[in-house]
Design a protein around this motif. Structure first.
Motif, PDB file in Angstrom:
ATOM      1  N   LEU A 164      -6.318  -5.470  10.554  1.00 51.39           N
ATOM      2  CA  LEU A 164      -5.840  -4.142  10.164  1.00 51.39           C
ATOM      3  C   LEU A 164      -5.939  -3.999   8.655  1.00 51.39           C
ATOM      4  O   LEU A 164      -5.568  -4.909   7.903  1.00 51.39           O
ATOM      5  CB  LEU A 164      -4.396  -3.941  10.627  1.00 51.39           C
ATOM      6  N   ILE A 165      -6.440  -2.844   8.196  1.00 51.10           N
ATOM      7  CA  ILE A 165      -6.585  -2.565   6.762  1.00 51.10           C
ATOM      8  C   ILE A 165      -5.456  -1.625   6.351  1.00 51.10           C
ATOM      9  O   ILE A 165      -5.418  -0.459   6.749  1.00 51.10           O
ATOM     10  CB  ILE A 165      -7.947  -1.927   6.452  1.00 51.10           C
ATOM     11  N   ALA A 166      -4.532  -2.142   5.564  1.00 51.46           N
ATOM     12  CA  ALA A 166      -3.341  -1.370   5.173  1.00 51.46           C
ATOM     13  C   ALA A 166      -3.610  -0.591   3.898  1.00 51.46           C
ATOM     14  O   ALA A 166      -2.928  -0.751   2.881  1.00 51.46           O
ATOM     15  CB  ALA A 166      -2.146  -2.301   5.006  1.00 51.46           C
ATOM     16  N   ASN A 167      -4.624   0.280   3.955  1.00 52.39           N
ATOM     17  CA  ASN A 167      -4.986   1.055   2.780  1.00 52.39           C
ATOM     18  C   ASN A 167      -5.843   2.233   3.210  1.00 52.39           C
ATOM     19  O   ASN A 167      -6.021   2.477   4.412  1.00 52.39           O
ATOM     20  CB  ASN A 167      -5.712   0.191   1.747  1.00 52.39           C
ATOM     21  N   ARG A 168      -6.416   2.918   2.254  1.00 56.55           N
ATOM     22  CA  ARG A 168      -7.176   4.125   2.528  1.00 56.55           C
ATOM     23  C   ARG A 168      -8.353   4.224   1.550  1.00 56.55           C
ATOM     24  O   ARG A 168      -8.533   3.382   0.677  1.00 56.55           O
ATOM     25  CB  ARG A 168      -6.277   5.371   2.379  1.00 56.55           C
ATOM     26  N   GLY A 169      -9.134   5.295   1.672  1.00 56.22           N
ATOM     27  CA  GLY A 169     -10.170   5.597   0.694  1.00 56.22           C
ATOM     28  C   GLY A 169     -11.251   4.546   0.594  1.00 56.22           C
ATOM     29  O   GLY A 169     -11.577   3.846   1.559  1.00 56.22           O
ATOM     30  N   GLU A 170     -11.810   4.437  -0.616  1.00 57.36           N
ATOM     31  CA  GLU A 170     -12.983   3.587  -0.785  1.00 57.36           C
ATOM     32  C   GLU A 170     -12.698   2.112  -0.533  1.00 57.36           C
ATOM     33  O   GLU A 170     -13.561   1.398  -0.018  1.00 57.36           O
ATOM     34  CB  GLU A 170     -13.596   3.801  -2.179  1.00 57.36           C
ATOM     35  N   ILE A 171     -11.499   1.628  -0.856  1.00 52.94           N
ATOM     36  CA  ILE A 171     -11.243   0.208  -0.646  1.00 52.94           C
ATOM     37  C   ILE A 171     -11.137  -0.108   0.842  1.00 52.94           C
ATOM     38  O   ILE A 171     -11.571  -1.171   1.300  1.00 52.94           O
ATOM     39  CB  ILE A 171      -9.990  -0.268  -1.416  1.00 52.94           C
ATOM     40  N   MET A 211      -8.701   8.810  -8.005  1.00 50.88           N
ATOM     41  CA  MET A 211      -9.985   8.120  -7.949  1.00 50.88           C
ATOM     42  C   MET A 211     -10.608   8.289  -6.570  1.00 50.88           C
ATOM     43  O   MET A 211      -9.977   7.977  -5.559  1.00 50.88           O
ATOM     44  CB  MET A 211      -9.827   6.630  -8.252  1.00 50.88           C
ATOM     45  N   VAL A 212     -11.844   8.788  -6.527  1.00 48.04           N
ATOM     46  CA  VAL A 212     -12.492   9.074  -5.252  1.00 48.04           C
ATOM     47  C   VAL A 212     -13.711   8.199  -4.990  1.00 48.04           C
ATOM     48  O   VAL A 212     -14.192   8.131  -3.856  1.00 48.04           O
ATOM     49  CB  VAL A 212     -12.902  10.561  -5.162  1.00 48.04           C
ATOM     50  N   ALA A 213     -14.238   7.544  -6.021  1.00 51.30           N
ATOM     51  CA  ALA A 213     -15.418   6.704  -5.826  1.00 51.30           C
ATOM     52  C   ALA A 213     -15.610   5.814  -7.050  1.00 51.30           C
ATOM     53  O   ALA A 213     -15.009   6.035  -8.114  1.00 51.30           O
ATOM     54  CB  ALA A 213     -16.670   7.559  -5.612  1.00 51.30           C
ATOM     55  N   LYS A 214     -16.463   4.803  -6.885  1.00 49.30           N
ATOM     56  CA  LYS A 214     -16.862   3.939  -7.989  1.00 49.30           C
ATOM     57  C   LYS A 214     -18.378   3.801  -7.949  1.00 49.30           C
ATOM     58  O   LYS A 214     -18.954   3.596  -6.885  1.00 49.30           O
ATOM     59  CB  LYS A 214     -16.217   2.563  -7.865  1.00 49.30           C
TER      60      LYS A 214
END
Length: 666
Positions: free
Chosen positions: A11-18, A391-394
Motif C-alpha cells: 500500500l502506498i500511503a501518499n498521492r501525486g507524483e511520488i 508541486m505537481v511534477a518534477k
C-alpha cells in the motif's frame, strides 16, 4: 545467501507524483500496488495507475494524515507492507508503531530512528553528542512562545524559526528583530500544527548565504550503511527547494568523503534502516566546513538526481531492505556518472507573488528525449485544488557533465506545456539561465535576490488576436461565417472582441477580427497554426467554460504561456455596467477570498474599527498562508470563522466606511 521473498502487495500511503513513482517500481518488481485517496483525489492520476484504490475519507486528515486508517486499509486490502512516500505521515512514528502492532511492514526506519531523527530538536541534541558541528540556537522541547522569546534574548539576529516535526520549508520564518519574534512564532505554530499535527518549534541562528548540501544514505537490517553521494539544494525560495543537482560543484573530493562519512556515522548512531538523507549547511566562503541541520527519515523529493548519477533505484532498495535483504552494494563499488539536475514544477503564479494557482488541466504535454525524465502526478482533466502542496511534477535532466544537464533541462522545460493552471516554468528557466547558476556560484539567498529583476512574458497583440480567433472560430463556431479552409467577414459588420490580461498591471486589447487571419488545426490535440499577414505560428490553445464575464483562454506560444480573458459583445456590455457601478460605489468595501482555502485566523472581532491595510483574516491554501487586509477605514462585519472552508471570491468581511456612517447620520 539469505533467502528473502519480496512482498506481493504494497500500500502506498501518499498521492501525486511520488505515489506514481513508487507504483512504477512496484510494477517492475512484480508487486501489486494499493493506492489510497481522499474525496479531492477520487479521480487523481495516482488512483488510476495503482492496481487497487481505497477511499479513506473526505479530507487529508481522514486519509493521508491518519495512521490508523492507513494501516486498516493495508489490512483490508491484503497489503503486507506500506510505503509512506514523503510528506504527510512519512516520518510519523505513530504510523511505524501502528504497522508493527498490526503485523504490517513499514518501508522505512525503526521507531527509535523516527523518534530521534524525525524531531529536529531531538535530532540536533542527539547528533551534537557525537561531536558534529552545530549552528547556535534554542532546541529545547515544550517551550512556550514567551519562553522562546526569553531564551533567545541574547542571540544575534537574524534568526530562523523551524517546526520541529516538519520539513519542506513549511512553517519556517526568518526573524530580523525582537519586535517581530512573537508574531512570527504565532504564525509558525499555526502552520506547523496544520501541516504536521505538531506545533513544537526551535530557533536557530540564521547563517547568511550558506550552501545547502545533503547526503543520501542506505542502511539495511544487517548493519551495513553506505552513502550515495551528495546533492546540492541551494536554490530555494522561502526555504523551499526549487532546483537540485548531483553532484555539488562546491565540494572537493576530500570534503565529499568527510561529509559522506559524517552522514553514515549519523545513520549508524540511531541504528538506521532504509533510505534517509542527512542535511548540512556548508559555508560558501569555507567549503570545507559543514554543520548538521537535520536527518530526513524518508525518501526525498529530489532523490531522482541521485538515481540518475548512480544508476540505483532508491525505491527498489527501500523495498528490498524492508523485506530483509542485505545491501548488494558496497561503498567501494559505487560509481558516479555524469551530472543530473531536477526542477520542481509548481502550480503558482510567480509574477503575482507566487500565489498558488488552481484549476483544471486543459492540456498537458510533458517533455521526453535523451537524458530527460519526468516524475508527474498530472493528467489531462486533473483538478488542481488548494488542499495539497502546489508541486505537481518534477523534470529531471542528466548529461555527461553539468553544462549538458543544464542545457537539456532548459530545453525540457521549454517543451513542457501545461494549460489550465499557472506554473513556475518560465521562472525556472530564468533561474537556469542566470550567470551565477550556470557558473555554480549559488547559495540559499540567490533566488530571493534575483526575483525583483525578473521580467516575465506578457501577451502581445498577436496573442490577443489568436485568443479572440479561437473563441469565435473554434468555441462559438458560427455555422455560416467561418470555415477551416477559408472564411469571410461581412464588411459592414466587423466582429470585435476585448481581450484582457489580468495581472498587477492589467493589459487590454481591442481586437477586430480580420478576413486574412486563420486558425487551422494541425491534427494534434489543442494545437493550431495561426496564419496572418506576418506569417504562421504554431500555438497550443484551450478554453475554460464561458461565463457572463467572458471566457478564459489558455495559450502557449514561443514567447508567452498563460491565460487571457476574452469578452464578446455581451460580456463587454456587462463589464461596462459593472465598472460604472463600481465607480459610483468607490473603494470596494468587501474583502474576498483570492483563492479557495481554510480560514486559519480571524484577527479582529466582529464590529471592530479597522484602518486601511490592517490585517483582518488569514487564509491557508496549499500549505501557505495568505493575509487579507482591510480595504478602507471603518467598521468590519465578519462573515467567516476560524477553520471555515472558503471558496474563490467568497466574501470574507465587509467594511462600512466612516463616510457612509456620516451620510446615514445626515
Amino acid at each position: 545467501m539469505i533467502d528473502v521473498r519480496l512482498f506481493s502487495k504494497v500500500l502506498i500511503a501518499n498521492r501525486g507524483e511520488i505515489a506514481i513513482r513508487v507504483a512504477k517500481t512496484l510494477h517492475n518488481l512484480g508487486i501489486r500496488s494499493v493506492a489510497i485517496y481522499s474525496d479531492a483525489d477520487q479521480d487523481a492520476a495516482h488512483v488510476r495507475c495503482a492496481d487497487q484504490a481505497i477511499r479513506l475519507g473526505a479530507s487529508s486528515a481522514d486519509s493521508y494524515l491518519n495512521p490508523q486508517a492507513v494501516v486498516q486499509a493495508a489490512l483490508e486490502s491484503g497489503a503486507q507492507a506500506i510505503h509512506p512516500g514523503y510528506g504527510f505521515i512519512s516520518e510519523n512514528v505513530d504510523l511505524a508503531r501502528a504497522c508493527q502492532q498490526a503485523g504490517v511492514t513499514f518501508i522505512g526506519p525503526n521507531e527509535h530512528a523516527l523518534d530521534v531523527m524525525g524531531d529536529k530538536i531531538r535530532s540536533k541534541n542527539h547528533v551534537a553528542t557525537a561531536g558534529v558541528p552545530m549552528v547556535d540556537g534554542v532546541s529545547e522541547p515544550g517551550l512556550s512562545d514567551a519562553q522562546l522569546v526569553e531564551a533567545t534574548k541574547n542571540m544575534a539576529f537574524p534568526m530562523l524559526i523551524k517546526p520541529s516535526a516538519g520539513g519542506g520549508g513549511k512553517g519556517m520564518h526568518v526573524v530580523e528583530s525582537h519586535d517581530e519574534l512573537a508574531s512570527q512564532l504565532e504564525t509558525a505554530r499555526r502552520v506547523a500544527k496544520a501541516a504536521f499535527g505538531d506545533d513544537t518549534l526551535l530557533i536557530e541562528q540564521l547563517v547568511r548565504a550558506p550552501r545547502h548540501i545533503e547526503v543520501q544514505v542506505l542502511a539495511d537490517t544487517h548493519g551495513n550503511v553506505i552513502h550515495l553521494g551528495e546533492r546540492e539544494c541551494s536554490l530555494q525560495r522561502r526555504h523551499q527547494k526549487i532546483i537540485e543537482e548531483a553532484p555539488s560543484v562546491l565540494l572537493t573530493d576530500e570534503t565529499r568523503a568527510r561529509i559522506g562519512q559524517a552522514a553514515v556515522d549519523t545513520a549508524k548512531s540511531v541504528n538506521y534502516v532504509g533510505a534517509g538523507t542527512v542535511e548540512f549547511l556548508v559555508s560558501d566562503a569555507e567549503p570545507d566546513k559543514f554543520y548538521f541541520m537535520e536527518m530526513n527519515t524518508r525518501l526525498q523529493v529530489e532523490h531522482p538526481v541521485t538515481e540518475e548519477v548512480t544508476g540505483v533505484d532508491l525505491v527498489e532498495e527501500q523495498i528490498r531492505i524492508a523485506a530483509g535483504e542485505p545491501l548488494a552494494l558496497r561503498q567501494e563499488d559505487l560509481t558516479f556518472t555524469g551530472h543530473s539536475i531536477e526542477a520542481r514544477v509548481y502550480a503558482e503564479t510567480p509574477a503575482a507573488g507566487f500565489m498558488p494557482s488552481t484549476g483544471t488541466v486543459l492540456h498537458l504535454a510533458e517533455p521526453a528525449g535523451s537524458g530527460v525524465r519526468v516524475d508527474s502526478g498530472l493528467r489531462d482533466g486533473a483538478v488542481i485544488g488548494t488542499e495539497f502542496d502546489p508541486m505537481v511534477a518534477k523534470v529531471i535532466a542528466t548529461g555527461t557533465d553539468r553544462a549538458q544537464a543544464l542545457a537539456r533541462l532548459e530545453q525540457a522545460l521549454d517543451e513542457m506545456v501545461l494549460l489550465g493552471v499557472n506554473t513556475n516554468l518560465e521562472y525556472l528557466q530564468h533561474l537556469l539561465r542566470d550567470d551565477d547558476v550556470v557558473a555554480g556560484r549559488m547559495d540559499t539567498t540567490l533566488v530571493e535576490a534575483r526575483l525583483n529583476d525578473m521580467v516575465f512574458d506578457t501577451p502581445s497583440e498577436k496573442h490577443a488576436q489568436i485568443a479572440a480567433q479561437f473563441i469565435h472560430q473554434i468555441v462559438q463556431a458560427p455555422t455560416s461565417a467561418w470555415e477551416y479552409d477559408g472564411f469571410r467577414l461581412a464588411e459592414s459588420a466587423p466582429i470585435t472582441y476585448r481581450v484582457d490580461y489580468p495581472a498587477d498591471e492589467p493589459t487590454r486589447f481591442d481586437v477586430v477580427l480580420q478576413s486574412n487571419t486563420q486558425l487551422l488545426p494541425t491534427g494534434a490535440v489543442n494545437e493550431f497554426v495561426y496564419r496572418d499577414a506576418s506569417g504562421v505560428e504554431t500555438v497550443t490553445v484551450a478554453a475554460e467554460a464561458p461565463t457572463s464575464q467572458g471566457t478564459r483562454v489558455w495559450l502557449a506560444s514561443n514567447n508567452f504561456t498563460g491565460v487571457v480573458l476574452v469578452l464578446d459583445h455581451k460580456a463587454q456590455v456587462l463589464d461596462i455596467l459593472a465598472t460604472m457601478e463600481s465607480e459610483e460605489r468607490g473603494v470596494d468595501p468587501q474583502v474576498r477570498a483570492p483563492l479557495p482555502g481554510t480560514v486559519t485566523a480571524v484577527h479582529i472581532d466582529d464590529g471592530s474599527e479597522v484602518a486601511a491595510g490592517d490585517p483582518v483574516v488569514t487564509i491557508e491554501a496549499m500549505k501557505m498562508e495568505h493575509h487579507l487586509k482591510a480595504p478602507l477605514d471603518g467598521t468590519a462585519a465578519i462573515h467567516v470563522k476560524d477553520g471555515q472552508q472558503v471558496r474563490l471570491d467568497q466574501n470574507i468581511l465587509t467594511v462600512t466606511g466612516h463616510d457612509a456612517d456620516d451620510a446615514d447620520d445626515a
